[in-house]
Design a protein around this motif. Structure first.
Motif, PDB file in Angstrom:
ATOM      1  N   UNK A  17     -23.597  69.578  34.874  1.00  8.31           N
ATOM      2  CA  UNK A  17     -23.091  69.440  33.501  1.00  8.31           C
ATOM      3  C   UNK A  17     -23.970  68.556  32.615  1.00  8.31           C
ATOM      4  N   UNK A  18     -25.045  68.017  33.167  1.00 10.89           N
ATOM      5  CA  UNK A  18     -25.903  67.098  32.421  1.00 10.89           C
ATOM      6  C   UNK A  18     -27.190  67.792  31.978  1.00 10.89           C
ATOM      7  N   UNK A  19     -27.693  67.403  30.799  1.00  8.53           N
ATOM      8  CA  UNK A  19     -29.000  67.892  30.370  1.00  8.53           C
ATOM      9  C   UNK A  19     -30.084  67.323  31.277  1.00  8.53           C
ATOM     10  N   UNK A  20     -31.113  68.120  31.539  1.00  5.66           N
ATOM     11  CA  UNK A  20     -32.137  67.713  32.492  1.00  5.66           C
ATOM     12  C   UNK A  20     -33.413  67.273  31.784  1.00  5.66           C
ATOM     13  N   UNK A  21     -34.056  66.263  32.372  1.00  4.46           N
ATOM     14  CA  UNK A  21     -35.379  65.849  31.957  1.00  4.46           C
ATOM     15  C   UNK A  21     -36.402  66.353  32.961  1.00  4.46           C
ATOM     16  N   UNK A  22     -37.649  65.948  32.776  1.00  2.17           N
ATOM     17  CA  UNK A  22     -38.713  66.410  33.670  1.00  2.17           C
ATOM     18  C   UNK A  22     -38.507  65.941  35.107  1.00  2.17           C
ATOM     19  N   UNK A  23     -37.931  64.749  35.269  1.00  5.91           N
ATOM     20  CA  UNK A  23     -37.734  64.196  36.606  1.00  5.91           C
ATOM     21  C   UNK A  23     -36.845  65.105  37.452  1.00  5.91           C
TER      22      UNK A  23
ATOM     23  N   UNK B 199     -36.792  80.389  33.102  1.00  4.66           N
ATOM     24  CA  UNK B 199     -35.581  80.953  32.499  1.00  4.66           C
ATOM     25  C   UNK B 199     -34.344  80.232  33.026  1.00  4.66           C
ATOM     26  N   UNK B 200     -34.291  80.031  34.337  1.00  3.71           N
ATOM     27  CA  UNK B 200     -33.144  79.353  34.941  1.00  3.71           C
ATOM     28  C   UNK B 200     -33.056  77.907  34.463  1.00  3.71           C
ATOM     29  N   UNK B 201     -34.206  77.219  34.427  1.00  8.31           N
ATOM     30  CA  UNK B 201     -34.216  75.816  33.986  1.00  8.31           C
ATOM     31  C   UNK B 201     -33.757  75.705  32.534  1.00  8.31           C
ATOM     32  N   UNK B 202     -34.226  76.624  31.682  1.00  6.19           N
ATOM     33  CA  UNK B 202     -33.823  76.595  30.275  1.00  6.19           C
ATOM     34  C   UNK B 202     -32.329  76.872  30.144  1.00  6.19           C
ATOM     35  N   UNK B 203     -31.839  77.843  30.904  1.00  5.27           N
ATOM     36  CA  UNK B 203     -30.409  78.183  30.868  1.00  5.27           C
ATOM     37  C   UNK B 203     -29.553  77.027  31.364  1.00  5.27           C
ATOM     38  N   UNK B 204     -30.096  76.279  32.286  1.00  2.00           N
ATOM     39  CA  UNK B 204     -29.370  75.181  32.896  1.00  2.00           C
ATOM     40  C   UNK B 204     -29.274  73.934  31.988  1.00  2.00           C
ATOM     41  N   UNK B 205     -29.835  73.975  30.795  1.00  2.00           N
ATOM     42  CA  UNK B 205     -29.793  72.909  29.789  1.00  2.00           C
ATOM     43  C   UNK B 205     -30.944  71.911  29.980  1.00  2.00           C
ATOM     44  N   UNK B 206     -32.038  72.208  29.361  1.00  2.00           N
ATOM     45  CA  UNK B 206     -33.180  71.299  29.341  1.00  2.00           C
ATOM     46  C   UNK B 206     -33.160  70.480  28.053  1.00  2.00           C
ATOM     47  N   UNK B 207     -33.585  69.242  28.135  1.00  4.53           N
ATOM     48  CA  UNK B 207     -33.752  68.444  26.927  1.00  4.53           C
ATOM     49  C   UNK B 207     -34.904  69.033  26.116  1.00  4.53           C
ATOM     50  N   UNK B 208     -34.762  69.006  24.783  1.00  8.21           N
ATOM     51  CA  UNK B 208     -35.809  69.573  23.938  1.00  8.21           C
ATOM     52  C   UNK B 208     -37.145  68.877  24.145  1.00  8.21           C
ATOM     53  N   UNK B 209     -37.101  67.589  24.401  1.00 13.67           N
ATOM     54  CA  UNK B 209     -38.330  66.861  24.686  1.00 13.67           C
ATOM     55  C   UNK B 209     -39.021  67.426  25.913  1.00 13.67           C
TER      56      UNK B 209
ATOM     57  N   UNK C  68     -44.141  73.083  27.522  1.00 15.12           N
ATOM     58  CA  UNK C  68     -44.968  74.040  26.783  1.00 15.12           C
ATOM     59  C   UNK C  68     -46.418  73.560  26.713  1.00 15.12           C
ATOM     60  N   UNK C  69     -46.593  72.279  26.444  1.00 13.62           N
ATOM     61  CA  UNK C  69     -47.952  71.717  26.384  1.00 13.62           C
ATOM     62  C   UNK C  69     -48.627  71.784  27.744  1.00 13.62           C
ATOM     63  N   UNK C  70     -47.882  71.393  28.788  1.00 16.91           N
ATOM     64  CA  UNK C  70     -48.431  71.449  30.146  1.00 16.91           C
ATOM     65  C   UNK C  70     -48.757  72.881  30.548  1.00 16.91           C
ATOM     66  N   UNK C  71     -47.930  73.841  30.082  1.00 16.04           N
ATOM     67  CA  UNK C  71     -48.182  75.242  30.402  1.00 16.04           C
ATOM     68  C   UNK C  71     -49.489  75.731  29.817  1.00 16.04           C
TER      69      UNK C  71
END
Length: 371
Positions: free
Chosen positions: A137-143, A177-187, A193-196
Motif C-alpha cells: 500500500x506504500x509508494x516505492x522509491x528506488x531502494x 510496467x509492474x513497478x509503475x502499476x505498483x505505485x512508484x514515486x514520481x522522483x 528514465x535517466x538511468x534507462x
C-alpha cells in the motif's frame, strides 16, 4: 442431478472471454498464415498452418487446465517456478539446440521447448509475489526496487546471452510496467528514465553484438543497406503501403507469393495481413487486441487481492509489448528485434505462452465468483 447442477453452476462462473477473444485473433492469424505460405514450393512451409492449429489446440488445453488452478497456488509456488525456469535457461546455454544463429531451445524428442518464453510468465508470478509481500500500500522509491530489479535482470542476462535481445528486453519492460502499476514515486520514475537512457547508450556501445548494433542503424536509415540489413524493413513497408485501404485480397500478397519478404510466417505476418486486407482490415485486428487489453485491465481493477491484480497487469503487458513492438518494427517505427505477434505469428512456444496467460487470467477471473 446434483452433479449436473454443479457442472452448470461451474460453467456459469467460468469466464470464457479471454479464450474467446484469443480464438478470434488466432482464427484471423491461421487464415493469414495459410495465405502467406500456400504458394511455397517447400511442403514444410505450405503445411505450417496445420502445425499451427495443432499447437493452438494443445496450448488451449494446457491453458484450460491452468484456468482450474486456484490463484493462491500461483502465489505459493512462484519461487519454485522461477528457480526451475532459471535452471532451464542455464541448460540452454550449455546443451540447447542452435537455430538461426541462436541457442534458445531444449529439444525433447519431437518437442522444442523455448524456456525464455515461459520465463515471461514465471517472472510475473514472482514479481507479483514480491510486491505483494513488501508494503503493497506504500509508494516505492528506488531502494524498494533493488530486489525485484535483480529478479528481473538475472533471466534477462541469461536470455540476452543466447542471444535473444528482444525477449530479454521484454522481461525488463514487464518489470517496469509492474513497478509503475505498483505505485512508484514520481522522483523514482524520473531517475529510472535517466538511468534507462544512460544504460541504453552503454549497452549499445559495449553490450550489443555487431549485428544487433547494425539493426539499430538500419532502423534509423534502412536505405543505407537496402540489399542487406535494411532489406526486410524496406520490403515490409512496401507490403503495408501497397495494401492501401481495402487490401489486395486473400492470397494475393505479392510480397509473400514472390518471396520478397523473408520470415513472413513469423516476424512479418502483420505486413502480409496489411497487404491483403489493407487499413480497414488492420483496424479490425487492432480492435481485437484492444478488447483483449481492456479485458485484462478490467480484471486487474475488479479483483480484491493485490497479487491477482498485479498478475493480471503483468499478463496484459506480455500481450501488449509483443503487439506494440511487432507492429512497430514491421512499420519501420522500431528496430527489428524478432518478437512474434500474439496468436498471429507461427510458433509453438509462443502459442503455449499465450495459452497459459489466458488460463491464468481466467483462473483469477473465475476466483472472483467463488465467494
Amino acid at each position: 442431478m446434483n452433479n449436473n447442477s454443479g457442472i452448470v453452476e461451474a460453467l456459469k462462473r467460468y469466464d470464457f472471454t479471454f479464450f474467446g477473444i484469443s480464438f478470434a485473433i488466432f482464427l484471423v492469424g491461421v487464415v493469414n498464415l495459410y495465405s502467406a505460405t500456400h504458394s511455397s514450393a517447400n511442403d514444410y512451409f505450405a503445411d505450417l498452418y496445420t502445425v499451427q492449429i495443432g499447437w493452438y489446440v494443445f496450448s488451449t488445453i494446457v491453458g484450460v487446465v491452468v484456468s482450474f488452478i486456484q490463484p493462491k497456488n500461483f502465489f505459493r509456488y512462484a519461487w519454485l517456478f522461477y528457480v526451475l525456469n532459471i535452471i532451464l535457461l542455464v541448460l540452454v546455454l550449455f546443451t540447447g539446440h542452435v537455430g538461426m544463429g541462436a541457442r534458445r531451445w531444449i529439444v525433447l524428442g519431437p518437442i522444442r521447448l523455448q524456456p525464455s518464453e515461459l520465463m515471461k510468465i514465471t517472472s510475473i508470478l514472482l514479481l507479483a509475489r514480491w510486491f505483494t509481500k513488501n508494503d503493497p500500500d506504500q509508494e516505492m522509491g528506488l531502494k524498494q526496487l533493488i530486489v525485484p530489479f535483480i529478479l528481473a535482470m538475472v533471466p534477462t542476462l541469461l536470455i540476452v546471452v543466447e542471444p535473444d535481445l528482444g525477449t530479454g528486453l521484454l522481461i525488463l519492460l514487464i518489470f517496469f510496467v509492474i513497478a509503475f502499476y505498483r505505485k512508484l514515486k514520481w522522483k523514482s520514475i524520473v531517475i529510472l528514465a535517466i538511468l534507462g537512457v544512460l544504460s541504453g547508450g552503454m549497452m549499445y556501445k559495449f553490450g550489443l553484438k555487431e549485428y544487433q548494433r547494425k539493426r539499430i542503424l538500419t532502423f534509423i536509415n534502412p536505405s543505407a543497406d537496402a540489399k542487406g540489413s535494411g532489406y526486410n524493413a524496406i520490403q515490409s513497408k512496401i507490403a503495408i503501403g501497397s495494401g492501401r485501404f481495402l487490401g489486395k485480397g486473400f492470397k494475393k500478397s505479392s510480397q509473400a507469393s514472390l518471396n520478397y519478404l523473408p520470415e513472413n510466417h513469423t516476424d512479418f505476418v502483420f505486413s502480409i495481413f496489411n497487404e491483403e486486407h489493407g487499413f480497414f482490415g488492420s483496424l479490425f485486428l487492432i480492435s481485437l487486441y484492444l478488447i483483449l487489453f481492456y479485458r485484462f485491465i478490467w480484471l486487474a481493477q475488479s479483483v480484491t487481492k493485490i497479487y491477482d491484480s498485479i498478475v493480471a497487469i503483468g499478463v496484459m503487458s506480455i500481450f501488449f509489448w509483443h503487439t506494440f513492438v511487432n507492429m512497430g518494427m514491421v512499420m519501420g517505427l522500431m528496430p527489428i528485434v524478432g518478437l512474434p505477434l500474439p496468436l498471429m505469428s507461427y510458433g509453438g512456444s509462443s502459442l503455449l505462452t499465450f495459452g497459459i496467460c489466458c488460463g491464468i487470467a481466467t483462473s483469477i477471473s473465475n476466483s472472483r465468483n467463488l465467494f
